[in-house]
Design a protein around this motif. Structure first.
Motif, mmCIF file in Angstrom:
data_model
loop_
_atom_site.group_PDB
_atom_site.id
_atom_site.type_symbol
_atom_site.label_atom_id
_atom_site.label_comp_id
_atom_site.label_asym_id
_atom_site.label_seq_id
_atom_site.Cartn_x
_atom_site.Cartn_y
_atom_site.Cartn_z
ATOM 1 N N ILE A 1 67.744 32.083 86.879
ATOM 2 C CA ILE A 1 67.809 31.017 86.042
ATOM 3 C C ILE A 1 68.664 31.431 84.830
ATOM 4 O O ILE A 1 68.565 32.566 84.418
ATOM 5 C CB ILE A 1 66.503 30.170 85.468
ATOM 6 N N ILE A 2 69.362 30.439 83.877
ATOM 7 C CA ILE A 2 69.860 30.770 82.607
ATOM 8 C C ILE A 2 69.099 29.890 81.450
ATOM 9 O O ILE A 2 69.075 28.573 81.866
ATOM 10 C CB ILE A 2 71.322 30.616 82.483
ATOM 11 N N ILE A 3 68.445 30.751 80.799
ATOM 12 C CA ILE A 3 67.608 29.777 79.620
ATOM 13 C C ILE A 3 68.628 29.718 78.537
ATOM 14 O O ILE A 3 68.993 30.885 78.031
ATOM 15 C CB ILE A 3 66.307 30.590 79.451
ATOM 16 N N PRO A 4 68.726 28.564 77.871
ATOM 17 C CA PRO A 4 69.421 28.315 76.640
ATOM 18 C C PRO A 4 69.223 29.221 75.500
ATOM 19 O O PRO A 4 67.897 29.379 75.378
ATOM 20 C CB PRO A 4 69.482 26.944 76.362
ATOM 21 N N ARG A 5 69.966 29.765 74.573
ATOM 22 C CA ARG A 5 69.611 30.380 73.448
ATOM 23 C C ARG A 5 68.644 29.755 72.597
ATOM 24 O O ARG A 5 67.873 30.140 71.896
ATOM 25 C CB ARG A 5 70.739 30.827 72.765
ATOM 26 N N LYS A 6 69.091 28.150 72.224
ATOM 27 C CA LYS A 6 68.060 27.687 71.283
ATOM 28 C C LYS A 6 66.560 27.674 71.840
ATOM 29 O O LYS A 6 65.870 27.764 70.797
ATOM 30 C CB LYS A 6 68.799 26.145 71.249
ATOM 31 N N ALA A 7 66.298 27.332 73.035
ATOM 32 C CA ALA A 7 64.971 27.420 73.417
ATOM 33 C C ALA A 7 64.313 28.777 73.316
ATOM 34 O O ALA A 7 63.149 28.647 73.108
ATOM 35 C CB ALA A 7 64.906 26.929 74.997
ATOM 36 N N LEU A 8 64.894 29.823 73.772
ATOM 37 C CA LEU A 8 64.744 31.104 73.253
ATOM 38 C C LEU A 8 64.292 31.347 71.863
ATOM 39 O O LEU A 8 63.329 32.150 71.617
ATOM 40 C CB LEU A 8 65.751 32.121 73.884
ATOM 41 N N ASN A 9 65.104 31.099 71.141
ATOM 42 C CA ASN A 9 65.108 31.333 69.591
ATOM 43 C C ASN A 9 63.809 30.483 69.192
ATOM 44 O O ASN A 9 63.040 31.039 68.360
ATOM 45 C CB ASN A 9 66.187 30.700 68.732
ATOM 46 N N LEU A 10 63.603 29.367 69.605
ATOM 47 C CA LEU A 10 62.291 28.528 69.230
ATOM 48 C C LEU A 10 61.004 29.445 69.834
ATOM 49 O O LEU A 10 60.070 29.314 69.136
ATOM 50 C CB LEU A 10 62.308 27.076 69.893
ATOM 51 N N LEU A 11 61.083 29.662 71.116
ATOM 52 C CA LEU A 11 60.042 30.438 71.510
ATOM 53 C C LEU A 11 59.755 31.801 70.615
ATOM 54 O O LEU A 11 58.643 31.977 70.437
ATOM 55 C CB LEU A 11 60.326 30.878 72.898
ATOM 56 N N LYS A 12 60.692 32.266 70.522
ATOM 57 C CA LYS A 12 60.718 33.706 69.656
ATOM 58 C C LYS A 12 60.071 33.377 68.204
ATOM 59 O O LYS A 12 59.136 34.187 67.734
ATOM 60 C CB LYS A 12 62.090 34.110 69.280
ATOM 61 N N ALA A 13 60.232 32.171 67.696
ATOM 62 C CA ALA A 13 59.675 31.761 66.269
ATOM 63 C C ALA A 13 58.221 31.319 66.624
ATOM 64 O O ALA A 13 57.504 31.371 65.535
ATOM 65 C CB ALA A 13 60.618 30.495 65.568
ATOM 66 N N THR A 14 57.777 30.884 67.673
ATOM 67 C CA THR A 14 56.507 30.353 67.967
ATOM 68 C C THR A 14 55.806 31.136 68.601
ATOM 69 O O THR A 14 54.260 30.835 68.768
ATOM 70 C CB THR A 14 56.637 29.216 68.296
ATOM 71 N N LEU A 15 56.032 32.155 69.290
ATOM 72 C CA LEU A 15 55.075 32.804 70.318
ATOM 73 C C LEU A 15 54.058 33.755 69.453
ATOM 74 O O LEU A 15 54.487 34.322 68.448
ATOM 75 C CB LEU A 15 55.952 34.106 71.174
ATOM 76 N N PRO A 16 52.853 33.573 69.743
ATOM 77 C CA PRO A 16 51.962 34.394 68.895
ATOM 78 C C PRO A 16 51.843 35.773 69.085
ATOM 79 O O PRO A 16 52.320 36.285 70.004
ATOM 80 C CB PRO A 16 50.689 33.762 69.405
ATOM 81 N N SER A 17 51.461 36.522 68.073
ATOM 82 C CA SER A 17 51.415 38.214 68.277
ATOM 83 C C SER A 17 50.085 38.674 68.817
ATOM 84 O O SER A 17 50.093 39.948 68.647
ATOM 85 C CB SER A 17 51.995 38.552 66.912
ATOM 86 N N ASP A 18 49.136 37.779 69.176
ATOM 87 C CA ASP A 18 48.154 38.207 69.684
ATOM 88 C C ASP A 18 47.916 38.576 71.039
ATOM 89 O O ASP A 18 46.899 38.770 71.606
ATOM 90 C CB ASP A 18 46.935 37.343 69.160
ATOM 91 N N ASN A 19 49.298 38.589 71.692
ATOM 92 C CA ASN A 19 49.112 39.127 73.091
ATOM 93 C C ASN A 19 48.562 38.215 74.012
ATOM 94 O O ASN A 19 47.546 38.729 74.904
ATOM 95 C CB ASN A 19 48.776 40.718 73.033
ATOM 96 N N THR A 20 48.407 36.883 73.888
ATOM 97 C CA THR A 20 47.765 35.821 74.729
ATOM 98 C C THR A 20 49.157 35.827 75.966
ATOM 99 O O THR A 20 49.894 36.460 75.974
ATOM 100 C CB THR A 20 47.748 34.441 74.264
ATOM 101 N N ASN A 21 48.678 35.087 77.002
ATOM 102 C CA ASN A 21 49.657 34.994 77.905
ATOM 103 C C ASN A 21 50.530 33.613 78.064
ATOM 104 O O ASN A 21 50.013 32.805 77.171
ATOM 105 C CB ASN A 21 48.867 34.658 79.381
ATOM 106 N N VAL A 22 51.709 33.755 78.405
ATOM 107 C CA VAL A 22 52.636 32.606 78.380
ATOM 108 C C VAL A 22 52.745 32.189 79.869
ATOM 109 O O VAL A 22 53.000 33.090 80.828
ATOM 110 C CB VAL A 22 54.231 32.924 78.057
ATOM 111 N N ASN A 23 52.325 30.974 80.372
ATOM 112 C CA ASN A 23 52.528 30.218 81.660
ATOM 113 C C ASN A 23 54.045 29.900 81.757
ATOM 114 O O ASN A 23 54.294 28.995 80.983
ATOM 115 C CB ASN A 23 51.538 29.519 81.621
#
Length: 374
Positions: free
Chosen positions: A193-215
């Motif tokens: 798949i190809i994930i758009p840049r905007k979506a990835l930038n938003l994820l980058k800004a909101t992903l926690p740094s406590d090493n939880t899991n992303v589903n």
């Protein structure tokens, strides 16, 4: 409808999803957050039609209902309130919203929640779990190489493919390419798949740094990401990604190892003297010495430096865009780098010399043709 919520807790959740909202949306309703209250939970949705983010927060309420609330005025209000419980009173007939704090009342007009676009769901898709640490690394190592050219939409996102041996993430803008692989993430999916840049930038800004899991779940049209109490759904780029494997030159028998920090510092200094249109720098490798030079004939500017390196192969002179080299080296998390070349008119490859054993990073940069090879 009425509910009570902590002002700072609400601000934190809204700030996490606010990046989705654009200043000039396709439809005016998208300037709002969608508030939905049910069973003591407030669900907030922000969307730009292509990407939607949803967050949940506990509130005090015995009622249920929904309203679209103007995002900017609400955020500005919450930013300037000290931490305290605030009460939202909503008239579902007139869509009037009243916010009561310890020492004030703020009235704003909302909109009908039914006008807010429905968020797509991912049905009959593929799914996998990955740690936020690994996913963040994959995004950070590729997103900078995506293209801004809307005429080539496939290149404006990051290509992702999972197989039973690894996960591959690729980004390219036609001048440079990054292929990032993880062998510790493997799922027998083989559906790229190809994930758009905007979506990835938003994820980058909101992903926690406590090493939880992303589903992560995805089908042919949408991808769905869930972590902690945040969900994001984005429309995928429905285009064919370039055949990147064919671009990577295979016979790279000319190798140079060099200290990344020294090389990067030198490039930053030399690039000041390069032509402001081409940003061209010249790398001349002779024995165990690298000479980096640049000139701007229009202004009679020129600079050169010498660095020591380890070199295996014939002497070589090759030109690159300094901006691309600097950006790529900035994203290499290694003290030393290895560069491989085949010819002055073929792409150069950059590898970290010491990195995580679970990751395989290849960076490719196209050369700039030099006017003369001395």
């Amino acid at each position: 409808m009425k509910f009570i919520v902590s002002s700072s807790a609400l601000l934190k959740q809204l700030s996490g999803i606010n990046g989705v909202i654009t200043s000039s949306p396709v439809v005016p309703i998208l300037e709002n957050f969608l508030f939905e209250v049910s069973e003591g939970k407030l669900t907030v949705t922000a969307s730009d039609l292509q990407t939607s983010m949803i967050t949940e927060i506990d509130v005090e309420s015995k009622e249920s209902g929904s309203i679209a609330v103007p995002a900017r005025i609400l955020l500005d209000t919450l930013k300037n309130l000290p931490e305290q419980p605030v009460t939202f009173s909503i008239d579902e007939d007139t869509y009037a919203v009243e916010i009561s704090s310890d020492n004030g009342k703020y009235k704003l007009s909302g909109e009908n929640a039914t006008d807010f676009p429905k968020v797509p769901t991912v049905n009959d898709g593929y799914s996998f779990n990955v740690s936020t640490d690994i996913f963040s690394k994959a995004v950070n190592n590729t997103i900078f190489a995506t293209s801004n050219d809307e005429l080539r939409p496939a290149m404006t996102g990051v290509y992702m493919k999972l197989t039973d041996t690894n996960a591959t993430f690729v980004a390219t803008d036609g001048h440079r390419l990054v292929r990032y692989r993880r062998v510790d993430v493997a799922e027998d999916i083989d559906h790229p798949i190809i994930i758009p840049r905007k979506a990835l930038n938003l994820l980058k800004a909101t992903l926690p740094s406590d090493n939880t899991n992303v589903n992560v779940e995805y089908n042919a049209t949408n991808a769905f990401f869930k972590f902690n109490n945040i969900q994001m759904i984005c429309r995928l780029i429905d285009e064919r990604f370039p055949d990147y494997e064919n671009v990577i030159p295979m016979d790279n028998d000319n190798e140079m190892s060099i200290d990344k920090g020294e090389f990067l510092s030198s490039l930053r200094r030399i690039s000041i003297y390069a032509n402001k249109t081409t940003h061209q720098v010249r790398l001349k490798i002779t024995g165990s010495e690298l000479q980096i030079s640049a000139e701007d004939l229009d202004f009679s500017n020129e600079a050169n430096e010498r660095l020591s390196c380890e070199h295996d192969g014939d002497d070589l002179e090759i030109g690159f865009n300094a901006k691309f080299l600097i950006e790529m080296l900035n994203n290499v998390d290694s003290k030393e780098i290895l560069m491989k070349f085949s010819a002055p008119n073929r792409a150069g490859l950059i590898f970290p010399k010491n990195g995580d054993e679970n990751e395989d990073i290849l960076m490719l940069v196209m050369p700039v043709m030099l006017s003369n090879y001395n």
